[in-house]
Design an enzyme around this catalytic site. Structure first.
Site: not given
Ligand code: ADP
Ligand code: CIR
Length: 347
Positions: A117, A216, A220, A262, A264, A271, A300, A305
């Site tokens: 993403r 956020e 995305r 953010c 990060t 990511r 994660r 997250e």
């Molecule tokens: P982001 O990646 O957008 O920062 P999150 O860590 O919250 O946010 O992940 C968003 C969603 O994407 C969650 O439901 C997570 O389980 C899913 N996700 C992340 N990586 C994968 C993957 N490789 N395969 C399937 N789902 C994924």
């Molecule tokens: C924290 O500081 O833990 C949250 N604000 C998330 C930080 C990571 N950022 C993100 O996933 N975009």
């Protein structure tokens, strides 16, 4: 916990956030009265990290100007997280031909799915923490219109959260396609104001190409599929991002790359992750963390997250996003995943 923003916040002894590490009382006093042209201030930028003492970072930007006006706080946090100093310049490489990531698990024993993403925000708009209700609605309509022009594999529909049945929404969340509701870090950052208005998800029929709207970040852009064909996932993402950018100009800075709420997510805002099953290595977390750290990977849980791993399945992704190119983000994740699979096989 509540905090009125007028005096230096208290941090609990176990607080390990980058906010706590880099915000001195002197710096707080120096910056607390500054306000950006969209009305964003330092107390608002750090509120999430103050009321959520388990934050890992704890700060959000309200607009592009925040990164300049509060640079004496943001710059050290950015350097700490990404290893990117004030004399560094970000670089981009969105050319799939420079990526070498043949499927590391063609038999499908370890990698369940791959997802890449990027975050994007609109040029000329404040970021989510400082956006107004009307501006957010305008972002939604501009993005939905731009996405409606996509064709071929990327063609799909936009589904506003406002009219979505709860069962449909929960199913999309459980299946990893949609963002969660009520994240307390985003709530405290002002990112959940007027929820669910203005938020939604676009996806193609196969759900291999998706766009989250006004979570956020304003966009995305997501490419994902079952299995470990990382090159296919990257190629689809790049094709989509380039097409969307022709109609919706993104907020971009010559030094910091794409700007995100953010810190990060600055730079590539990328990511690249796999959901990977590592039952043996996963039962020895220090060993798993050691390999992940040596490849600058983040671990994660299975629902993203701040979630936990289940049944030995982990979400493994690049940690850095700024100062390295998009291809390097994905290549780093690939190299680390190959090392993890080799280790798992040898246990
Ligand atoms: P982001 O990646 O957008 O920062 P999150 O860590 O919250 O946010 O992940 C968003 C969603 O994407 C969650 O439901 C997570 O389980 C899913 N996700 C992340 N990586 C994968 C993957 N490789 N395969 C399937 N789902 C994924
Ligand atoms: C924290 O500081 O833990 C949250 N604000 C998330 C930080 C990571 N950022 C993100 O996933 N975009």
């Amino acid at each position: 916990m509540r905090w009125d923003g007028s005096s230096f916040p208290e941090f609990t002894p176990d607080n390990s956030s980058l906010l706590r590490r880099h915000l001195s009382k002197e710096l707080f006093e120096q910056l607390k009265g500054r306000v950006t042209s969209s009305g964003f201030s330092l107390p608002r930028a750090i509120y999430s990290g103050v009321v959520n003492q388990d934050s890992s970072i704890g700060v959000y930007a309200g607009d592009a100007e925040s990164y300049l006006l509060f640079s004496s706080l943001f710059d050290p946090i950015i350097e700490d997280y990404h290893g990117f100093s004030t004399t560094d310049t970000h670089r981009s490489d969105l050319n799939p031909a420079t990526l070498s990531a043949p499927n590391p698990d063609p038999a499908g024993q370890y990698i369940l799915s791959t997802r890449i993403r990027v975050g994007r925000n609109l040029a000329e708009m404040p970021l989510g923490p400082a956006i107004s209700r009307e501006q957010r609605k305008s972002v939604e309509s501009q993005v939905a219109r731009a996405l409606s022009h996509l064709g071929g594999e990327l063609a799909g529909s936009y589904y506003p959260l406002l009219n979505m049945e709860e069962a449909v929404q929960n199913r999309l969340i459980d299946d990893h396609f949609l963002f969660k509701t009520g994240d307390r870090f985003l709530e405290a950052a002002g990112l959940n104001r007027d929820w669910p208005e203005g938020r939604g998800i676009f996806h193609n029929r196969e759900k291999t190409f998706l766009v989250w709207v006004n979570e956020e970040d304003q966009l995305r852009i997501i490419s994902m599929q079952q299995g470990g064909d990382i090159e296919a996932v990257f190629t689809r993402l790049v094709t989509a991002v380039k097409q969307i950018e022709t109609t919706v100009p993104f907020l971009h800075d010559p030094r910091l790359g794409y700007l995100s709420s953010c810190p990060t997510n600055l730079g590539t805002a990328m990511r690249a992750s796999v959901h990977i099953c590592l039952p043996k290595l996963g039962s020895d977390m220090p060993a798993l963390k050691k390999i992940a750290d040596s490849h600058h990977l983040q671990i994660r849980g299975i629902h993203g997250e701040h979630s936990e791993s289940e049944s030995g399945v982990f979400d493994i992704s690049n940690r850095k996003r700024l100062g390295i190119s998009e291809v390097e983000c994905v290549q780093g994740m690939y190299n680390g995943v190959v090392a993890l699979i080799n280790k798992e096989k040898n246990l």
